[in-house]
Design a protein around this motif. Structure first.
Motif, PDB file in Angstrom:
ATOM      1  N   TYR A  11       0.826  -1.206   0.000  1.00 20.52           N
ATOM      2  CA  TYR A  11       0.000   0.000   0.000  1.00 20.52           C
ATOM      3  C   TYR A  11       0.857   1.252   0.000  1.00 20.52           C
ATOM      4  O   TYR A  11       2.022   1.222   0.391  1.00 20.52           O
ATOM      5  CB  TYR A  11      -0.904   0.029   1.238  1.00 20.52           C
ATOM      6  CG  TYR A  11      -1.841  -1.136   1.330  1.00 20.52           C
ATOM      7  CD1 TYR A  11      -2.520  -1.590   0.208  1.00 20.52           C
ATOM      8  CD2 TYR A  11      -2.036  -1.791   2.535  1.00 20.52           C
ATOM      9  CE1 TYR A  11      -3.381  -2.669   0.288  1.00 20.52           C
ATOM     10  CE2 TYR A  11      -2.900  -2.876   2.623  1.00 20.52           C
ATOM     11  CZ  TYR A  11      -3.568  -3.312   1.493  1.00 20.52           C
ATOM     12  OH  TYR A  11      -4.400  -4.385   1.569  1.00 20.52           O
ATOM     13  N   GLU A  12       0.261   2.353  -0.394  1.00 18.55           N
ATOM     14  CA  GLU A  12       0.940   3.635  -0.271  1.00 18.55           C
ATOM     15  C   GLU A  12       1.044   3.998   1.203  1.00 18.55           C
ATOM     16  O   GLU A  12       0.111   3.766   1.978  1.00 18.55           O
ATOM     17  CB  GLU A  12       0.169   4.744  -1.015  1.00 18.55           C
ATOM     18  CG  GLU A  12       0.259   4.623  -2.525  1.00 18.55           C
ATOM     19  CD  GLU A  12      -0.159   5.894  -3.259  1.00 18.55           C
ATOM     20  OE1 GLU A  12      -0.476   6.915  -2.613  1.00 18.55           O
ATOM     21  OE2 GLU A  12      -0.158   5.856  -4.501  1.00 18.55           O
ATOM     22  N   ALA A  13       2.162   4.562   1.587  1.00 18.16           N
ATOM     23  CA  ALA A  13       2.338   5.089   2.936  1.00 18.16           C
ATOM     24  C   ALA A  13       2.199   6.599   2.857  1.00 18.16           C
ATOM     25  O   ALA A  13       2.439   7.194   1.808  1.00 18.16           O
ATOM     26  CB  ALA A  13       3.723   4.731   3.464  1.00 18.16           C
ATOM     27  N   TYR A  65       4.447  13.652   2.957  1.00 17.69           N
ATOM     28  CA  TYR A  65       5.047  12.646   2.076  1.00 17.69           C
ATOM     29  C   TYR A  65       4.086  11.491   1.862  1.00 17.69           C
ATOM     30  O   TYR A  65       3.212  11.229   2.679  1.00 17.69           O
ATOM     31  CB  TYR A  65       6.386  12.144   2.635  1.00 17.69           C
ATOM     32  CG  TYR A  65       6.284  11.276   3.862  1.00 17.69           C
ATOM     33  CD1 TYR A  65       6.381  11.831   5.135  1.00 17.69           C
ATOM     34  CD2 TYR A  65       6.103   9.888   3.756  1.00 17.69           C
ATOM     35  CE1 TYR A  65       6.299  11.040   6.266  1.00 17.69           C
ATOM     36  CE2 TYR A  65       6.022   9.094   4.884  1.00 17.69           C
ATOM     37  CZ  TYR A  65       6.119   9.669   6.141  1.00 17.69           C
ATOM     38  OH  TYR A  65       6.026   8.872   7.250  1.00 17.69           O
ATOM     39  N   HIS A  66       4.248  10.842   0.735  1.00 17.98           N
ATOM     40  CA  HIS A  66       3.583   9.556   0.530  1.00 17.98           C
ATOM     41  C   HIS A  66       4.404   8.749  -0.454  1.00 17.98           C
ATOM     42  O   HIS A  66       5.319   9.272  -1.092  1.00 17.98           O
ATOM     43  CB  HIS A  66       2.125   9.721   0.088  1.00 17.98           C
ATOM     44  CG  HIS A  66       1.924  10.130  -1.333  1.00 17.98           C
ATOM     45  ND1 HIS A  66       2.169  11.396  -1.774  1.00 17.98           N
ATOM     46  CD2 HIS A  66       1.493   9.440  -2.414  1.00 17.98           C
ATOM     47  CE1 HIS A  66       1.881  11.469  -3.076  1.00 17.98           C
ATOM     48  NE2 HIS A  66       1.477  10.289  -3.497  1.00 17.98           N
ATOM     49  N   SER A  67       4.107   7.454  -0.521  1.00 18.68           N
ATOM     50  CA  SER A  67       4.916   6.596  -1.375  1.00 18.68           C
ATOM     51  C   SER A  67       4.147   6.185  -2.622  1.00 18.68           C
ATOM     52  O   SER A  67       2.911   6.174  -2.639  1.00 18.68           O
ATOM     53  CB  SER A  67       5.352   5.339  -0.610  1.00 18.68           C
ATOM     54  OG  SER A  67       4.222   4.570  -0.257  1.00 18.68           O
ATOM     55  N   HIS A  68       4.902   5.875  -3.644  1.00 17.19           N
ATOM     56  CA  HIS A  68       4.369   5.256  -4.854  1.00 17.19           C
ATOM     57  C   HIS A  68       5.042   3.890  -4.966  1.00 17.19           C
ATOM     58  O   HIS A  68       6.163   3.793  -5.457  1.00 17.19           O
ATOM     59  CB  HIS A  68       4.691   6.111  -6.088  1.00 17.19           C
ATOM     60  CG  HIS A  68       3.800   7.289  -6.253  1.00 17.19           C
ATOM     61  ND1 HIS A  68       3.968   8.206  -7.279  1.00 17.19           N
ATOM     62  CD2 HIS A  68       2.713   7.692  -5.562  1.00 17.19           C
ATOM     63  CE1 HIS A  68       3.017   9.134  -7.189  1.00 17.19           C
ATOM     64  NE2 HIS A  68       2.253   8.850  -6.141  1.00 17.19           N
ATOM     65  N   PRO A  69       4.361   2.833  -4.482  1.00 17.21           N
ATOM     66  CA  PRO A  69       5.014   1.514  -4.478  1.00 17.21           C
ATOM     67  C   PRO A  69       5.369   1.015  -5.876  1.00 17.21           C
ATOM     68  O   PRO A  69       6.335   0.282  -6.034  1.00 17.21           O
ATOM     69  CB  PRO A  69       3.986   0.599  -3.814  1.00 17.21           C
ATOM     70  CG  PRO A  69       3.099   1.512  -3.030  1.00 17.21           C
ATOM     71  CD  PRO A  69       3.055   2.798  -3.806  1.00 17.21           C
ATOM     72  N   PRO A  75       3.901  13.333  -9.130  1.00 16.22           N
ATOM     73  CA  PRO A  75       2.540  13.447  -8.594  1.00 16.22           C
ATOM     74  C   PRO A  75       1.480  13.029  -9.610  1.00 16.22           C
ATOM     75  O   PRO A  75       1.555  13.417 -10.772  1.00 16.22           O
ATOM     76  CB  PRO A  75       2.402  14.922  -8.220  1.00 16.22           C
ATOM     77  CG  PRO A  75       3.599  15.619  -8.713  1.00 16.22           C
ATOM     78  CD  PRO A  75       4.602  14.613  -9.176  1.00 16.22           C
ATOM     79  N   SER A  76       0.524  12.224  -9.163  1.00 18.20           N
ATOM     80  CA  SER A  76      -0.590  11.845 -10.028  1.00 18.20           C
ATOM     81  C   SER A  76      -1.568  13.013 -10.102  1.00 18.20           C
ATOM     82  O   SER A  76      -1.485  13.963  -9.324  1.00 18.20           O
ATOM     83  CB  SER A  76      -1.281  10.608  -9.460  1.00 18.20           C
ATOM     84  OG  SER A  76      -1.920  10.928  -8.244  1.00 18.20           O
ATOM     85  N   SER A  77      -2.527  12.930 -11.023  1.00 18.98           N
ATOM     86  CA  SER A  77      -3.488  14.031 -11.133  1.00 18.98           C
ATOM     87  C   SER A  77      -4.290  14.175  -9.849  1.00 18.98           C
ATOM     88  O   SER A  77      -4.624  15.278  -9.430  1.00 18.98           O
ATOM     89  CB  SER A  77      -4.393  13.834 -12.343  1.00 18.98           C
ATOM     90  OG  SER A  77      -4.948  12.553 -12.320  1.00 18.98           O
ATOM     91  N   GLU A  78      -4.575  13.027  -9.169  1.00 19.39           N
ATOM     92  CA  GLU A  78      -5.272  13.136  -7.877  1.00 19.39           C
ATOM     93  C   GLU A  78      -4.383  13.771  -6.815  1.00 19.39           C
ATOM     94  O   GLU A  78      -4.849  14.551  -5.993  1.00 19.39           O
ATOM     95  CB  GLU A  78      -5.721  11.760  -7.381  1.00 19.39           C
ATOM     96  CG  GLU A  78      -7.012  11.297  -7.978  1.00 19.39           C
ATOM     97  CD  GLU A  78      -6.882   9.934  -8.614  1.00 19.39           C
ATOM     98  OE1 GLU A  78      -6.604   8.980  -7.869  1.00 19.39           O
ATOM     99  OE2 GLU A  78      -7.033   9.842  -9.839  1.00 19.39           O
ATOM    100  N   ASP A  79      -3.104  13.391  -6.819  1.00 20.19           N
ATOM    101  CA  ASP A  79      -2.174  14.011  -5.863  1.00 20.19           C
ATOM    102  C   ASP A  79      -2.247  15.529  -5.983  1.00 20.19           C
ATOM    103  O   ASP A  79      -2.280  16.254  -4.989  1.00 20.19           O
ATOM    104  CB  ASP A  79      -0.733  13.572  -6.142  1.00 20.19           C
ATOM    105  CG  ASP A  79      -0.482  12.117  -5.757  1.00 20.19           C
ATOM    106  OD1 ASP A  79      -1.266  11.567  -4.975  1.00 20.19           O
ATOM    107  OD2 ASP A  79       0.509  11.572  -6.256  1.00 20.19           O
ATOM    108  N   ILE A  80      -2.252  16.010  -7.211  1.00 17.88           N
ATOM    109  CA  ILE A  80      -2.246  17.460  -7.444  1.00 17.88           C
ATOM    110  C   ILE A  80      -3.600  18.063  -7.046  1.00 17.88           C
ATOM    111  O   ILE A  80      -3.667  19.090  -6.371  1.00 17.88           O
ATOM    112  CB  ILE A  80      -1.927  17.755  -8.924  1.00 17.88           C
ATOM    113  CG1 ILE A  80      -0.514  17.265  -9.239  1.00 17.88           C
ATOM    114  CG2 ILE A  80      -2.064  19.249  -9.222  1.00 17.88           C
ATOM    115  CD1 ILE A  80      -0.201  17.188 -10.718  1.00 17.88           C
TER     116      ILE A  80
END
Ligand SMILES: [Zn+2]
Length: 120
Positions: A11-13, A65-69, A75-80
């Protein structure tokens, strides 16, 4: 931060860094309530108590911070779209390679600017 990101796989952290004068001193591991390999959401109650603790230490939020496993540190479009702390740096840790890689951005009004980070 890397250890937390590795531990949460697949999972993403996600988490926060706080400190003084833009320098991160404290790490706050947050629960990813999505429990997803491609997204993260923080728990509002946990956020409130962590922000309270950050203030009690005389610190301020420095970075989120978060991870991209399984994806590069971009950054993804949702991240932004969902990033709501324009004063904080946005760090993404990518776990696609043997050694974790990370990138740091500033996101303001959906404009993403890469940031330099230094370690002491
Ligand atoms: Zn992401």
């Amino acid at each position: 931060m890397y250890l937390h990101c590795q531990a949460e796989r697949p999972y993403e952290a996600c988490g926060l860094l706080s400190g003084r004068n833009g320098r991160a001193e404290t790490i706050w591991r947050m629960a990813n309530i999505d429990k997803s390999p491609v997204s993260f959401s923080m728990d509002l109650e946990q956020l409130q108590s962590v922000f309270h603790a950050i203030r009690a230490r005389g610190e301020r939020l420095v970075a989120v911070y978060h991870s991209h496993p399984t994806a590069p540190p971009v950054p993804s479009s949702e991240d932004i779209a969902f990033f709501s702390y324009p004063e904080a740096a946005y760090i993404i840790v990518s776990l696609t390679r043997k050694h974790p890689a990370f990138a740091c951005y500033q996101i303001r009004e959906r404009i993403v600017t890469p940031q330099k980070v230094s370690f002491y």
